[in-house]
Design an enzyme around this catalytic site. Structure first.
Site, PDB file in Angstrom:
ATOM      1  CG  HIS A  99      -0.679  -2.231  -3.581  1.00  0.00           C
ATOM      2  ND1 HIS A  99      -1.585  -1.447  -2.889  1.00  0.00           N
ATOM      3  CD2 HIS A  99       0.155  -1.364  -4.212  1.00  0.00           C
ATOM      4  CE1 HIS A  99      -1.313  -0.167  -3.102  1.00  0.00           C
ATOM      5  NE2 HIS A  99      -0.256  -0.090  -3.901  1.00  0.00           N
ATOM      6  CG  HIS A 134       7.249   0.586   0.668  1.00  0.00           C
ATOM      7  ND1 HIS A 134       7.897   1.002  -0.486  1.00  0.00           N
ATOM      8  CD2 HIS A 134       6.192   1.416   0.834  1.00  0.00           C
ATOM      9  CE1 HIS A 134       7.254   2.043  -0.989  1.00  0.00           C
ATOM     10  NE2 HIS A 134       6.211   2.303  -0.209  1.00  0.00           N
TER      11      HIS A 134
END
Length: 194
Positions: free
Chosen positions: A42, A131
């Protein structure tokens, strides 16, 4: 309960990245890394830490507003890799400048929601660097992550649309098995935009 706000990539996009990451696991030194599970991949927008039920309800209301006020779905693509020192390996996002700004604003709105719900300090304004964490060095060790970044740098996944904001519960491991990772359970989802 430990909560965070996130964007979740779709399963087909995860499978593409998973194939690329599997190739990294054959590199020398890969056993010194704790690889995250693809089902948990995620993009964290804001981390809130421990939250009680009343705070969670307030946060949920505020995140719903933030999602509604967002510009709308954001087209993105998983691309490349990077590292935070010699401790964390990650995959990045590619997007147009306007979409990057929209995502930064959404991250700022989720942080503001946490501040207003009393979960984050008033002076906390973290910088947002999208990220997806792929691996971390085990224990207190460090690992030279440059070869992993180099091998994954050319990766370009399929385009997808980040269309919803999720409030996620991070369930800590309970087995006591070393290296066991938390489980992430989406609690609520809101579409982005009016």
């Amino acid at each position: 309960m430990r909560l965070f706000a996130a964007l979740w990539p779709p399963p087909d996009v995860v499978r593409e990245l998973e194939r690329a990451v599997d190739a990294l696991k054959g590199l020398p030194g890969a056993e010194a890394l704790r690889w995250t599970q693809p089902e948990s991949w995620h993009f964290t927008l804001s981390f809130y830490g421990e939250v009680d039920e009343e705070q969670a309800r307030d946060l949920s209301t505020r995140l719903a507003r933030a999602a509604h006020r967002a510009q709308g779905p954001v087209p993105v693509r998983l691309e490349g890799a990077g590292r935070f020192g010699d401790r964390t390996l990650w995959a990045g996002l590619h997007m147009a400048d306007a979409d990057r700004e929209a995502l930064k604003k959404l991250a700022a709105a989720t942080t503001a929601a946490g501040r207003r719900a009393g979960l984050l300090p008033p002076d906390e304004h973290p910088s947002f660097r999208p990220h997806l964490t792929l691996a971390r060095a085990k224990g207190r060790r460090t690992t030279d992550l440059r070869p992993y970044v180099t091998q994954l740098a050319p990766f370009q996944g399929s385009s997808w649309t980040a269309g919803e904001l999720l409030l996620v519960h991070s369930v800590p491991p309970r087995s006591g098995v070393p290296g066991e990772q938390p489980r992430y359970e989406p609690l609520e989802r809101w579409p982005l935009g009016p």
